[in-house]
Design an enzyme around this catalytic site. Structure first.
Site, PDB file in Angstrom:
ATOM      1  CG  ASP A 115      -1.956   1.035   1.263  1.00  0.00           C
ATOM      2  OD1 ASP A 115      -2.405   1.442   0.178  1.00  0.00           O
ATOM      3  OD2 ASP A 115      -2.344   1.464   2.372  1.00  0.00           O
ATOM      4  CG  HIS A 116      -0.338   4.931   0.000  1.00  0.00           C
ATOM      5  ND1 HIS A 116      -0.680   5.889  -0.915  1.00  0.00           N
ATOM      6  CD2 HIS A 116      -1.483   4.596   0.644  1.00  0.00           C
ATOM      7  CE1 HIS A 116      -1.971   6.148  -0.816  1.00  0.00           C
ATOM      8  NE2 HIS A 116      -2.491   5.366   0.112  1.00  0.00           N
ATOM      9  CG  ASP A 174       1.364   7.449  -3.491  1.00  0.00           C
ATOM     10  OD1 ASP A 174       1.316   8.252  -4.444  1.00  0.00           O
ATOM     11  OD2 ASP A 174       0.912   7.712  -2.361  1.00  0.00           O
ATOM     12  CD  GLU A 202      -2.276   8.276  -4.342  1.00  0.00           C
ATOM     13  OE1 GLU A 202      -2.167   7.218  -3.699  1.00  0.00           O
ATOM     14  OE2 GLU A 202      -2.301   9.411  -3.811  1.00  0.00           O
ATOM     15  N   GLY A 239      -7.907   8.277   7.215  1.00  0.00           N
ATOM     16  CA  GLY A 239      -8.260   8.598   8.603  1.00  0.00           C
ATOM     17  C   GLY A 239      -9.669   9.164   8.688  1.00  0.00           C
ATOM     18  CG  HIS A 263      -6.297   4.991  -1.521  1.00  0.00           C
ATOM     19  ND1 HIS A 263      -5.179   4.503  -0.890  1.00  0.00           N
ATOM     20  CD2 HIS A 263      -6.250   4.509  -2.786  1.00  0.00           C
ATOM     21  CE1 HIS A 263      -4.478   3.773  -1.736  1.00  0.00           C
ATOM     22  NE2 HIS A 263      -5.098   3.758  -2.905  1.00  0.00           N
ATOM     23  N   GLY A 264      -9.083   5.732   1.620  1.00  0.00           N
ATOM     24  CA  GLY A 264      -9.759   6.457   2.700  1.00  0.00           C
ATOM     25  C   GLY A 264     -11.176   5.974   2.931  1.00  0.00           C
ATOM     26  N   GLY A 265     -11.374   4.642   2.879  1.00  0.00           N
ATOM     27  CA  GLY A 265     -12.719   4.068   2.977  1.00  0.00           C
ATOM     28  C   GLY A 265     -13.392   4.246   4.330  1.00  0.00           C
ATOM     29  CB  THR A 294      -8.826   4.745   9.990  1.00  0.00           C
ATOM     30  OG1 THR A 294      -7.710   5.311   9.288  1.00  0.00           O
ATOM     31  CG2 THR A 294      -9.006   5.468  11.302  1.00  0.00           C
TER      32      THR A 294
END
Ligand code: 13P
Length: 287
Positions: free
Chosen positions: A84-85, A105, A135, A178, A207-209, A232
């Site tokens: 990831d990233h 990324d 990305e 987050g 992303h950021g689900g 998160t």
């Protein structure tokens, strides 16, 4: 056996659902995600950030742990192990260690450099049959207590990167990692639609689900999102369940201090979170 994420994402795009990427941090976490995917007959992607990889004693340890679990837990649903990233160097290390999927990324580089590095990784990943995520448009989040708003990617740059032959593309559409701040404007569906228009069949990644309202998740899937990352929310449910266990005084009594007992509520909480997300994303029964 670990598989590339390509087939599962193409199927998700065609079937209008999304495969969840759940980031892992330790053995209990990984076991919870895998058992839930198997129970729900859902494909799954295990995400490993460079920090989590370091914490878990390096990428080879992660590959060993996950491969061992697939065999010992008799996991038959498709599982991809995904960086990831990743940085360029991190991506190379994960390829060598046996990951089946990579995210590079390059969003913080000027677009020409992002294209150059992504192009090199497309070649390497294609040769080895690995899936590759790129990305465009940096995905913000909390850093040193300051919450940055998510950027919106330039759809034309998305087309340039998609044309390199990556497997999936993460485009910033106002999403952040987050918790979302009170004044968050929501996802930019205008950007998502413009990216989709220029990238055709490319499975898109959200992303950021954590904390995105359900109706926005569903709309994003309808507009081409085929993979949604969650980290998160699993961390919060794990921490909350562990805190409750400790506050109940159980760690101080009888055999409550046993680490297998201490970590069990957190592991159960992760299972519940993963189940809820798989149901929302529509991947249940799609293995
Ligand atoms: P959250 O931590 O907001 O769920 O985001 C996870 C993510 O996008 C990992 O790449």
């Amino acid at each position: 056996m670990l598989v590339s994420a390509k087939d599962m994402l193409n199927k998700a795009r065609d079937g209008k659902y999304a495969v969840g990427q759940f980031n892992i941090n330790n053995l209990e976490w990984t076991k919870s995600v895998l058992l839930t995917a198997q129970e729900l007959n859902s494909p799954v992607i295990l995400g490993v950030s460079e920090g989590a990889g370091k914490y878990m004693c390096g990428y080879k340890t992660v590959v060993g742990m996950v491969s061992g679990m697939l065999e010992e837990l008799k996991i038959t649903v498709p599982v991809a192990l995904h960086l990831d990233h990743g940085s360029y160097e991190g991506a190379i290390k994960c390829i060598e260690a046996g990951f089946s999927s990579i995210m590079f990324d390059g969003s913080h580089y000027p677009i020409a450099e992002n294209i150059e590095k992504t192009t090199e990784l497309v070649k390497i990943c294609n040769d080895k049959g690995l899936s590759l995520e790129a990305e465009v448009g940096s995905i913000g989040g909390e850093e040193d207590g300051v919450v940055g708003m998510g950027e919106c990617a330039d759809p034309e740059e998305c087309r340039q990167i998609a044309d390199l032959g990556v497997t999936m593309l993460a485009a910033g559409i106002g999403n952040i990692h987050g918790k979302y701040p009170e004044n968050w404007q929501g996802l930019s569906f205008e950007t998502l639609a413009a990216v989709k228009e220029r990238t055709g069949d490319m499975p898109l990644v959200l992303h950021g689900g954590t904390g995105i309202p359900e109706d926005m998740i569903k709309k994003a899937i309808s507009l081409g999102v085929a993979k949604i990352n969650v980290n998160t929310e699993c961390q919060l449910s794990f921490a909350d369940a562990t805190r409750k266990y400790i506050e109940a005084g159980k760690d101080l009594q009888g055999k409550g201090f046993d680490p297998r007992k201490l970590l069990a509520p957190g592991a159960e909480a992760i299972k519940a979170t993963v189940k809820e997300k798989m149901e929302l994303f529509g991947s249940v029964g799609k293995a």
